[in-house]
Design a protein around this motif. Structure first.
Motif, mmCIF file in Angstrom:
data_model
loop_
_atom_site.group_PDB
_atom_site.id
_atom_site.type_symbol
_atom_site.label_atom_id
_atom_site.label_comp_id
_atom_site.label_asym_id
_atom_site.label_seq_id
_atom_site.Cartn_x
_atom_site.Cartn_y
_atom_site.Cartn_z
ATOM 1 N N PHE A 78 0.857 -1.179 0.000
ATOM 2 C CA PHE A 78 0.000 0.000 0.000
ATOM 3 C C PHE A 78 0.901 1.240 0.000
ATOM 4 O O PHE A 78 1.997 1.236 0.560
ATOM 5 C CB PHE A 78 -0.908 -0.025 1.240
ATOM 6 C CG PHE A 78 -1.801 1.175 1.339
ATOM 7 C CD1 PHE A 78 -2.753 1.424 0.360
ATOM 8 C CD2 PHE A 78 -1.672 2.069 2.382
ATOM 9 C CE1 PHE A 78 -3.564 2.545 0.428
ATOM 10 C CE2 PHE A 78 -2.486 3.193 2.466
ATOM 11 C CZ PHE A 78 -3.430 3.430 1.489
ATOM 12 N N ALA B 220 0.615 -3.617 9.112
ATOM 13 C CA ALA B 220 -0.751 -3.092 8.977
ATOM 14 C C ALA B 220 -1.747 -4.194 8.615
ATOM 15 O O ALA B 220 -2.900 -4.148 9.008
ATOM 16 C CB ALA B 220 -0.793 -1.979 7.937
ATOM 17 N N PHE C 186 -7.795 0.246 10.046
ATOM 18 C CA PHE C 186 -8.651 0.644 8.933
ATOM 19 C C PHE C 186 -9.731 -0.438 8.801
ATOM 20 O O PHE C 186 -9.446 -1.619 9.028
ATOM 21 C CB PHE C 186 -7.792 0.737 7.661
ATOM 22 C CG PHE C 186 -8.537 1.242 6.457
ATOM 23 C CD1 PHE C 186 -8.772 2.603 6.280
ATOM 24 C CD2 PHE C 186 -9.003 0.360 5.485
ATOM 25 C CE1 PHE C 186 -9.464 3.066 5.170
ATOM 26 C CE2 PHE C 186 -9.696 0.819 4.372
ATOM 27 C CZ PHE C 186 -9.932 2.178 4.218
ATOM 28 N N LYS D 29 -9.028 -4.009 7.531
ATOM 29 C CA LYS D 29 -8.001 -4.860 8.142
ATOM 30 C C LYS D 29 -8.689 -5.919 9.019
ATOM 31 O O LYS D 29 -9.875 -5.804 9.313
ATOM 32 C CB LYS D 29 -7.019 -3.999 8.964
ATOM 33 C CG LYS D 29 -6.381 -2.874 8.132
ATOM 34 C CD LYS D 29 -5.512 -3.392 6.997
ATOM 35 C CE LYS D 29 -5.281 -2.376 5.898
ATOM 36 N NZ LYS D 29 -4.290 -1.364 6.129
ATOM 37 N N ALA E 264 -7.660 4.301 12.675
ATOM 38 C CA ALA E 264 -6.958 4.054 13.936
ATOM 39 C C ALA E 264 -5.729 3.207 13.630
ATOM 40 O O ALA E 264 -5.690 2.491 12.626
ATOM 41 C CB ALA E 264 -7.861 3.327 14.928
HETATM 42 C C1 LIG Z 1 -3.557 -0.209 5.461
HETATM 43 C C2 LIG Z 1 -2.099 -0.127 5.309
HETATM 44 C C3 LIG Z 1 -1.359 0.973 5.762
HETATM 45 C C4 LIG Z 1 -1.990 2.231 6.248
HETATM 46 O O1 LIG Z 1 -2.909 2.097 7.249
HETATM 47 P P1 LIG Z 1 -4.057 3.213 7.438
HETATM 48 O O2 LIG Z 1 -4.633 2.868 8.766
HETATM 49 O O3 LIG Z 1 -5.025 3.045 6.319
HETATM 50 O O4 LIG Z 1 -3.415 4.531 7.423
HETATM 51 C C5 LIG Z 1 0.017 0.912 5.687
HETATM 52 N N1 LIG Z 1 0.646 -0.138 5.156
HETATM 53 C C6 LIG Z 1 -0.028 -1.196 4.682
HETATM 54 C C7 LIG Z 1 0.735 -2.346 4.123
HETATM 55 C C8 LIG Z 1 -1.419 -1.227 4.727
HETATM 56 O O5 LIG Z 1 -2.079 -2.265 4.231
#
Ligand SMILES: *Cc1c(COP(=O)(O)O)cnc(C)c1O
Length: 376
Positions: A89, A162, A186, A189, A197
């Motif tokens: 991401f 994440a 998010f 997730k 958060a």
């Molecule tokens: C979702 C995600 C993020 C960012 O998280 P947010 O809570 O959406 O800011 C960062 N790195 C990866 C690999 C992710 O999947």
């Protein structure tokens, strides 16, 4: 969306059985008048640290801010290089650039989609300050190899976890292995909040303290700033609602694993050639399957076919980070990181969420295998 449409994720259905408790908890926070940090955030930090298996957890405003504040806490900035994966991401590399450092991309392993740990040493220069591996789709990177490089070159690791809450590696829990672990709540997730958060984890008290200070503008004591931080606080309301969901996470993860096993078995027995269908490689049992991502040379056709059958899919990620327009200044040409580029053309994520159910999964399997078999 009609009744037979299969979504990528059904957040509302997952939250439904918890509605009463969620509303009660929200009301409790609203009546308390305490919305910034406080007891709910502290309780969540301690409960989620236990779940992950790490000493310290600091609640922050998002997964993105978790990465940003971890980089800030390590003092990474202009002139520094940070090694990471181009297949993630955007936030992973975006945060490196936002602190003024230069992302240095190392290509991925084709099977796991994770950074190829054995190529990392080759990317180290005298400006390298950190390594940011991403445990993509919920599977741990080759942490044995990454920790060996980290130790040999004295480079801290920030784990982008994440997508990997509860993921295990042979050397321990994800988020407890580097200097920092960064998690996201998010809604898509595995543990999704009700908005944005995130969380920073660490095994070292002094590193946790740095993030706590940076989370509130770097004031320590309040209104006295030895360092420049930001507003990276986790809302009490998010923490309180996440506490209601956390006890369900183990069960949801088991459900995702069962779904993955059913896909693995069904796709293996379909006997399709490798270029038409490859299931994701699993290195270990500790995968939490935030996504189940297959590879096929006919990705776009398959996606269109599934869409016509009202089966949602997603492409993670259609453009690798080294080919993003905003990173053109880094000078990576087309073909510079061929495994990531190939993955961008071939990867397709299928619904894997807890609560998908065997019936709906059967429909997905039939549609995938039926379409690809017809191409032979
Ligand atoms: C979702 C995600 C993020 C960012 O998280 P947010 O809570 O959406 O800011 C960062 N790195 C990866 C690999 C992710 O999947």
């Amino acid at each position: 969306m009609s009744d037979d449409a299969i979504p990528m994720l059904d957040v509302a259905a997952q939250n439904e059985p918890l509605t009463e408790r969620l509303i009660e908890k929200a009301a409790e926070v609203i009546r308390s008048g305490r919305f910034i940090l406080g007891a709910e955030v502290e309780a969540f930090e301690s409960e989620v640290a236990d779940y992950i298996g790490v000493e310290h957890a600091v609640g922050v405003s998002s997964g993105t801010d978790a990465l940003l504040v971890a980089l800030m806490a390590l003092g990474i900035g202009p002139g520094d290089e940070v090694i990471t994966t181009p297949f993630s991401f955007f936030a992973t590399a975006g945060c490196i650039a936002r602190v003024g450092a230069t992302p240095v991309f190392v290509d991925i392993e084709p099977g796991t989609f994770n950074i190829d740990a054995h190529r990392v040493a080759g990317a180290i220069t005298d400006r390298t300050r950190a390594i940011v591996p991403v445990h993509l789709f919920g599977q741990a990177c080759d942490m044995e190899a990454l920790l060996a490089v980290s130790k040999k070159h004295d480079l801290p690791i920030i784990e982008d976890a994440a997508q990997a809450i509860g993921t295990q590696s042979p050397v321990g829990a994800v988020g407890s292995l580097g200097a920092y672990g960064c998690f996201s709540f998010f809604p898509s997730k595995n543990l999704g909040g009700f908005g944005d958060a995130g969380l920073v984890t660490t095994t070292e008290g002094s590193l946790a303290e740095k993030v706590r200070v940076l989370r509130a503008h770097g004031g320590k004591p309040k209104y006295h700033h030895a360092v420049i931080g930001g507003n990276f606080r986790l809302d009490a309301l998010q923490a309180a609602l996440l506490r209601v969901k956390l006890p369900e996470l183990r069960g949801w993860t088991e459900d995702r694993r069962r779904n993955a096993e059913r896909y693995d078995a069904a796709f293996a027995s379909a006997g399709l050639p490798d270029d038409l269908l490859r299931t994701p490689s699993r290195r270990l049992e500790g995968h939490i399957y935030n996504q189940y991502v297959i590879r096929t040379s006919r990705r776009d056709d398959l996606q269109a076919h599934l869409r016509a059958q009202q089966i949602a899919t997603a492409i993670y990620y259609p453009v690798p980070l080294h080919r993003q327009e905003c990173f053109a200044y880094l000078g990576y040409e087309q073909g510079a990181l061929p495994e990531s580029e190939r993955a961008s053309a071939e990867a397709l994520a299928l619904p894997i969420f807890a609560g998908l159910g065997e019936g709906r999964q059967e429909r997905i399997i039939e549609a995938v295998v039926g379409f690809l078999s017809g191409l032979q």
